[in-house]
Motif scaffolding. Structure first.
Motif, PDB file in Angstrom:
ATOM      1  N   PHE A   1      21.361 -24.804  62.969  1.00  0.00           N
ATOM      2  CA  PHE A   1      22.166 -23.711  63.525  1.00  0.00           C
ATOM      3  C   PHE A   1      21.426 -22.965  64.630  1.00  0.00           C
ATOM      4  N   ASP A   2      20.087 -22.897  64.505  1.00  0.00           N
ATOM      5  CA  ASP A   2      19.303 -22.149  65.497  1.00  0.00           C
ATOM      6  C   ASP A   2      17.852 -22.608  65.410  1.00  0.00           C
ATOM      7  N   GLU A   3      16.973 -21.908  66.144  1.00  0.00           N
ATOM      8  CA  GLU A   3      15.556 -22.307  66.179  1.00  0.00           C
ATOM      9  C   GLU A   3      14.744 -21.593  65.098  1.00  0.00           C
ATOM     10  N   ASN A   4      15.394 -20.796  64.265  1.00  0.00           N
ATOM     11  CA  ASN A   4      14.691 -19.993  63.261  1.00  0.00           C
ATOM     12  C   ASN A   4      14.102 -20.898  62.166  1.00  0.00           C
TER      13      ASN A   4
ATOM     14  N   GLU B   1      15.088 -31.668  62.126  1.00  0.00           N
ATOM     15  CA  GLU B   1      14.826 -30.529  63.038  1.00  0.00           C
ATOM     16  C   GLU B   1      15.498 -30.702  64.394  1.00  0.00           C
ATOM     17  N   ARG B   2      15.866 -31.928  64.759  1.00  0.00           N
ATOM     18  CA  ARG B   2      16.586 -32.145  66.020  1.00  0.00           C
ATOM     19  C   ARG B   2      18.103 -32.015  65.828  1.00  0.00           C
ATOM     20  N   GLY B   3      18.549 -31.915  64.566  1.00  0.00           N
ATOM     21  CA  GLY B   3      19.985 -31.796  64.287  1.00  0.00           C
ATOM     22  C   GLY B   3      20.437 -32.836  63.276  1.00  0.00           C
ATOM     23  N   PHE B   4      21.642 -32.645  62.806  1.00  0.00           N
ATOM     24  CA  PHE B   4      22.231 -33.501  61.762  1.00  0.00           C
ATOM     25  C   PHE B   4      22.523 -34.921  62.283  1.00  0.00           C
ATOM     26  N   ALA B   5      22.512 -35.891  61.368  1.00  0.00           N
ATOM     27  CA  ALA B   5      22.974 -37.254  61.692  1.00  0.00           C
ATOM     28  C   ALA B   5      23.651 -37.829  60.451  1.00  0.00           C
TER      29      ALA B   5
ATOM     30  N   GLU C   1      39.648 -18.732  59.579  1.00  0.00           N
ATOM     31  CA  GLU C   1      39.007 -19.752  60.409  1.00  0.00           C
ATOM     32  C   GLU C   1      37.523 -19.503  60.589  1.00  0.00           C
ATOM     33  N   ARG C   2      36.778 -20.587  60.659  1.00  0.00           N
ATOM     34  CA  ARG C   2      35.374 -20.507  61.068  1.00  0.00           C
ATOM     35  C   ARG C   2      35.114 -21.662  62.027  1.00  0.00           C
ATOM     36  N   ILE C   3      34.625 -21.329  63.210  1.00  0.00           N
ATOM     37  CA  ILE C   3      34.308 -22.370  64.196  1.00  0.00           C
ATOM     38  C   ILE C   3      32.799 -22.538  64.204  1.00  0.00           C
ATOM     39  N   TYR C   4      32.320 -23.756  64.132  1.00  0.00           N
ATOM     40  CA  TYR C   4      30.877 -24.001  64.099  1.00  0.00           C
ATOM     41  C   TYR C   4      30.356 -24.196  65.528  1.00  0.00           C
ATOM     42  N   PRO C   5      29.108 -23.791  65.757  1.00  0.00           N
ATOM     43  CA  PRO C   5      28.601 -23.812  67.142  1.00  0.00           C
ATOM     44  C   PRO C   5      28.068 -25.183  67.570  1.00  0.00           C
TER      45      PRO C   5
ATOM     46  N   MET D   1      28.016 -27.997  52.601  1.00  0.00           N
ATOM     47  CA  MET D   1      27.324 -29.203  53.088  1.00  0.00           C
ATOM     48  C   MET D   1      26.990 -29.043  54.583  1.00  0.00           C
ATOM     49  N   THR D   2      27.935 -28.484  55.336  1.00  0.00           N
ATOM     50  CA  THR D   2      27.714 -28.279  56.771  1.00  0.00           C
ATOM     51  C   THR D   2      26.561 -27.296  56.983  1.00  0.00           C
TER      52      THR D   2
END
Ligand code: FAD
Length: 393
Positions: free
Chosen positions: A353-356, A205-209, A178-182, A346-347
């Motif tokens: 995932f973070d601000e890096n 940069e604000r996230g996926f759509a 299993e892998r749970i995404y944050p 793809m995910t």
């Protein structure tokens, strides 16, 4: 009650397997814990691979799909304020996908099952599987207050991630990964024309759509949100504003907004249970695996499991080769792991995932590279349209 194959669950896996077996004269009964209306009310997947479309044709439920479904020859990846098209047809040797909602597939399969007179039991309570490691397994359930026992040759556990089938498998044999995404996806369904004729997957940069659709008048949009977000905090206006910010300006400018008719948040996970056969019980579809929806693979993987089990059942019942049922798990898992890889990739490439900023630059370089190279586009296209089904032999 007695049947050849007891099918647990009337989701796409159970209904499709039931219809295919019925057409080959293999008797089956579907046991579903919810009502028909509840099952039909679930809004889920919408992109069908060529292999699943072919299987629906074989099940005799292609008429409405051909009339109302949309054949898509490509989709777009959005990044760096621009769109890059993945030409599926060109890079996959002529294959395409069909946009046709899971709800519609489910309805067509339910209608076909009724017309064929095959037996289904909805609103079955306390469903339990017994003797899966014997030659005489049974399923018990309570219907209208009465306990019923269904005798069968085999049990197909098509009862989704939360079902009883996987829980019945012996703990010392079952392995899970299993892998749970944050983060999760906030999805909105609206009766508005889609912003584009093809799907758009956006890295921002604000996230996926994701801009998707169910028809030329019904759209399905998603944005990546934190796992602790609440649907109540997302008014339609807030959703549309956030979606627009994550799309290239020219795309955002042509987005038609309107009231949502469904809004929900789904968590993202990758999950595989193996093996998928325990004595005379088989796990099929979400009962055995979950993918994050980024590669549009969940429903399609359910269909490829059905393809494999259906052909193994034909071998057992019609060709006198029951030993081919032993190959189900290995054949199904080979394809599942590859689809898990594509969905995870793809995910990983499309979400924040973070601000890096280094990580974000790596994603942009990867997108630029893959969409600028024939080899890269081929990798995306052949996975997106679906890897070939393996023969059961
Ligand atoms: P399910 O559809 O889960 O069906 C299982 C059935 O079994 C259900 O009807 C359930 O009521 C029944 N059941 C459960 N327990 C029992 C029991 N004990 N006894 C009897 N019956 C039982 N995939 C994509 O490809 N693209 C997407 O965009 C996408 N979006 C999704 C959004 C959401 C919110 C979810 C949850 C899934 C999404 N998926 C998507 C995944 C896709 O919908 C599933 O892969 C697909 O439904 C799997 O079909 P299934 O028949 O195996 O399982």
């Amino acid at each position: 009650m007695k049947t050849q194959v007891a099918i647990i669950g009337a989701g796409p896996s159970g209904l499709l397997l039931g219809q295919l077996l019925h057409r080959k004269g293999i008797d089956n009964v579907i046991i579903e814990q919810r009502s028909e209306e509840y099952v039909l009310g679930r809004i889920r997947a919408g992109v069908l691979e060529q292999g699943m479309v072919d299987l629906l044709r074989e099940a005799g439920v292609d008429e409405r799909m051909d009339r109302e479904g949309q054949v898509h020859e490509g989709f777009h990846l959005s990044f760096d304020n621009r769109l890059a098209r993945v030409d599926l047809k060109q890079y996959s040797g002529g294959k395409t996908v069909m946009v046709y909602g899971q709800t519609e597939v489910t309805k067509d399969l339910m209608d076909a099952r009724k017309a064929a007179g095959a037996q289904s039991v909805y609103e079955a309570e306390d469903v339990a599987l017994h003797g899966i490691d014997t030659d005489t397994p049974t399923v018990t359930f309570v219907k209208n207050g009465e306990k019923v026992t269904l005798e069968c040759d085999y049990i197909a556990g098509c009862d989704g991630y939360h079902g009883i089938s996987r829980k019945t498998a012996p703990k010392d044999v079952l392995k899970t990964h299993e892998r749970i995404y944050p983060f999760g996806w906030l999805g909105v369904l609206s009766d508005t024309p889609p912003v584009d004729e093809e799907l758009i997957y956006a890295n921002h940069e604000r996230g996926f759509a994701l801009c998707s659709m169910r028809s030329s008048t019904r759209s399905r949009y998603y944005i990546q949100v934190e796992l602790d977000e609440k649907v109540e905090d997302w008014s339609d206006e807030r959703f549309w504003e956030e979606l627009k910010r994550r799309l290239p300006e020219d795309v955002a400018a042509r987005l038609v907004t309107g009231p949502s008719i469904e809004k929900s948040i789904a968590p993202l996970r990758s999950f595989v249970a193996e093996p998928m056969k325990f004595g005379r019980m088989f796990l099929v579809g979400d009962a055995a695996h979950i993918v994050p929806p980024t590669g549009a693979k969940g429903l399609n993987l359910a269909a490829s499991d059905v393809y494999t089990l259906y052909h193994a059942m034909i071998a057992a019942y019609h060709d006198g080769k029951p030993e081919l049922l032993d190959k189900y798990s290995d054949i199904a898992l080979r394809r599942i792991w590859k689809a898990e890889r594509f969905s995870w990739w793809m995910t990983s490439m499309m979400h924040k995932f973070d601000e890096n900023t280094f990580n974000q630059k790596m994603q942009l370089a990867e997108l630029d590279y893959f969409t600028g190279s024939e080899a890269g586009l081929t990798v995306i296209a052949e996975n997106y349209v679906g890897l070939p089904y393996e023969k059961v032999e």
